[in-house]
Design a protein around this motif. Sequence first.
Motif, mmCIF file in Angstrom:
data_model
loop_
_atom_site.group_PDB
_atom_site.id
_atom_site.type_symbol
_atom_site.label_atom_id
_atom_site.label_comp_id
_atom_site.label_asym_id
_atom_site.label_seq_id
_atom_site.Cartn_x
_atom_site.Cartn_y
_atom_site.Cartn_z
ATOM 1 N N ARG A 470 0.828 -1.211 0.000
ATOM 2 C CA ARG A 470 0.000 0.000 0.000
ATOM 3 C C ARG A 470 0.865 1.265 0.000
ATOM 4 O O ARG A 470 0.555 2.245 -0.685
ATOM 5 C CB ARG A 470 -0.924 0.006 1.219
ATOM 6 N N GLU A 471 1.941 1.235 0.746
ATOM 7 C CA GLU A 471 2.818 2.407 0.799
ATOM 8 C C GLU A 471 3.527 2.635 -0.537
ATOM 9 O O GLU A 471 3.648 3.774 -0.995
ATOM 10 C CB GLU A 471 3.853 2.212 1.910
ATOM 11 N N GLN A 472 3.973 1.561 -1.155
ATOM 12 C CA GLN A 472 4.737 1.695 -2.392
ATOM 13 C C GLN A 472 3.862 2.096 -3.578
ATOM 14 O O GLN A 472 4.284 2.893 -4.423
ATOM 15 C CB GLN A 472 5.470 0.376 -2.701
ATOM 16 N N ILE A 473 2.654 1.556 -3.669
ATOM 17 C CA ILE A 473 1.809 1.892 -4.828
ATOM 18 C C ILE A 473 1.223 3.292 -4.704
ATOM 19 O O ILE A 473 0.702 3.831 -5.690
ATOM 20 C CB ILE A 473 0.669 0.867 -5.008
ATOM 21 N N ALA A 474 1.316 3.897 -3.519
ATOM 22 C CA ALA A 474 0.826 5.277 -3.373
ATOM 23 C C ALA A 474 1.657 6.253 -4.191
ATOM 24 O O ALA A 474 1.193 7.348 -4.529
ATOM 25 C CB ALA A 474 0.833 5.678 -1.901
ATOM 26 N N ALA A 475 2.886 5.865 -4.523
ATOM 27 C CA ALA A 475 3.752 6.760 -5.307
ATOM 28 C C ALA A 475 3.334 6.836 -6.767
ATOM 29 O O ALA A 475 3.715 7.774 -7.470
ATOM 30 C CB ALA A 475 5.205 6.288 -5.216
ATOM 31 N N PHE A 476 2.552 5.862 -7.235
ATOM 32 C CA PHE A 476 2.112 5.862 -8.631
ATOM 33 C C PHE A 476 0.901 6.784 -8.774
ATOM 34 O O PHE A 476 -0.081 6.645 -8.051
ATOM 35 C CB PHE A 476 1.738 4.453 -9.085
ATOM 36 N N ASP A 477 0.996 7.699 -9.707
ATOM 37 C CA ASP A 477 -0.080 8.671 -9.918
ATOM 38 C C ASP A 477 -1.151 8.101 -10.853
ATOM 39 O O ASP A 477 -1.405 8.614 -11.937
ATOM 40 C CB ASP A 477 0.497 9.968 -10.503
ATOM 41 N N VAL A 478 -1.747 7.004 -10.433
ATOM 42 C CA VAL A 478 -2.825 6.371 -11.195
ATOM 43 C C VAL A 478 -3.904 5.934 -10.214
ATOM 44 O O VAL A 478 -3.693 5.897 -8.997
ATOM 45 C CB VAL A 478 -2.317 5.160 -12.008
ATOM 46 N N ASP A 479 -5.056 5.577 -10.761
ATOM 47 C CA ASP A 479 -6.196 5.219 -9.914
ATOM 48 C C ASP A 479 -6.266 3.735 -9.605
ATOM 49 O O ASP A 479 -7.014 3.322 -8.718
ATOM 50 C CB ASP A 479 -7.505 5.647 -10.597
#
Length: 677
Positions: A470-479
């Motif tokens: 969850r922490e790592q995928i928050a950096a991706f600017d996608v939905d």
Amino acid sequence: MLSEIDCSLECLGEIAKRHSFVDNKTGTLHSACEKLIEDQTKLVNVAESISQKLSYFDELDRISSRLNTPTLSVTSDTFSSTLARLDECIAFIGQNPHFHDSQMYLARFRRCLSRALSLIKQYVVTTLKNATKSVVPKQGTVETLSEENYGQYYGKFRTNAPRIKALMKEIESRTKINHEYHTLLEDCRQCYLTQRSVLLMPCVIATVEEIKKLYSTDHCGLLRAGCNVLCRVCQDEFQLFFHFFNEEAQELNSLLESICYKFYDTMRPVVIHVNHLETLAELSSILKAEMLSERVNVKAKELSAFGIMVQQLLQDVHQRLVFRAQKYIETDIRGYLPSPGDLAYPEKLVIAADVQPKALDTPSDSDSVIGASETEQVSTDTLSKKQRTTKMKEASAVDMHAMWYPTVRRTLLCLSKLYRCLEKPVFEGLAQEALLECVHSLQTASNMIASKKTDVDGYLFLIKHLLIVREQIAAFDVDFVITDVSLDFTKTKAAAYGLLKKRSRLFSMGSSNAVLEFFLEGIPSVVETHLNSKKEVDVQLKQSCEHFISAVSLSLVQPVKTLMSKYSVVLELATKEGHDVVTLLHKQPFAKADEVHKGILECTKLMKGKVPALKISLSLYLANEDTELILFRPIKAHVLHSFDALERIVQQYYSTEDQQIISCPTQNQVLLLLALE
């Protein structure tokens, strides 16, 4: 005297008559003269007009003789003026088709024009072919586009460019006047491009083959080197073209595209055989960032043909990248079989926690201060206790990449590679699939760890890695949301059953026809389902935390929970049958004060033994005090609630003496037992 006066009057009258006669004659003569002058002017104008018009016809012989002169040069000013006069004559005769022999003269003038244009074409073709022959290597040898050869390939042509460009400027300015000029311009362009193709194509092919051999194992180096060569060729060819011509031509782009696609034909088989995501991602980055953004977008006109090739190659790289990503998800994430070392939790975390403090004891540049002497260092023992504790906590953090479960590391690495390369909708689709498979693999691993170790280890393993994801995928600017479209045949099924029940109306001619109703009512509906992988991770994390909290709470207060369940049965029975609760409780063996005290002692022993171990496990797995406290807070609340419920039962249904025997701990005492620090 009177007679003299009369005589004078008669003389005056005679004089007046003669004056009038002379005046009339003079006026008539003046009018006649003016008429003659006017006629003369008209005749002069007609003569000049005829002479001017005849001049166009008279030019035929002069132009013909001039064009047939052996010493005539198409680059001279005489030829340019002759060509201009020839256009004027053709235009004039074409506008006056009613003149005598106009069609004959028009045909002869056009033959002269064809002769002039053929001289231009012959000059251009001869010049270009001679330039090509002077550069083309000997038969049987092919040279590459080295620095030494660039001067030859472009210098010879640029030497002849000024004279040809002056001719082409004349031709380009007349293309709208006569179609023959347009045809000549196209022929000259085609000849130029043909000669450039004859000269460049073998060199480009040889250069590409040489680069391919040089970078046989380095795909990125091959792509960079090939694109650098093509960029230079496209820019130089674009500039050289405008040394000869003044207007853009689509044929130039066609030539450059054919040159660029020689490299594409070499590069595409390489791309479709690349299996590593890192290599494909780097190839995509080179094409997008270095080629398109830094070069093609800066010089769009010069590199338009190169840009088309790069776009096509980029699409091939993306297709291969998507295919390999799907294969990677299938084999390395979904099909991953964990080794015993991957499931060695919490042993590997304990080892990592032991190794990191030792690393802290080794002095480093960050722990030293250079003073008057360069060798003088401040010992790490001078660090304050608080600073050292913070370093120990940071050093023993278990969310390092090396400590991540392999499928988590692979999933995040895969997504980080794809995010920089693919379009947002494509990336979201792959991310959805990868995250779901990653979560599924974590659940499987959690179950295996729980079966080999404890449920707490299984839950904490899952919580730890879900937090990392969850922490790592928050950096991706996608939905991380995709829309799945499907057909719902529920109405069709119902309509089919209705059709079977209405067989008697199959051939009805009215609006109640069963077949018509089937087609109207049985149309399947389109159902859109929105799949949110980020939300799925949050849901799984929430469920894992809830299961962990429930399991740990139950393990800490299991004896109290057992007592409370028995109390509930007795209280419910007393309420139904109308018995006295105190009397009924005293009859139950489990409700005796000694037994209740034993249960409380057992529960206290469990908390004294398990809470420190739980603290260590939370610290090992989560390595974050805030997260540990957030996860432990509901456990503490659950334990306090259990003891509070037991305390209310004891105070309500037991005597003071029994309460002293039971010795139910207060809330503060329970909090001391549950203290993490």
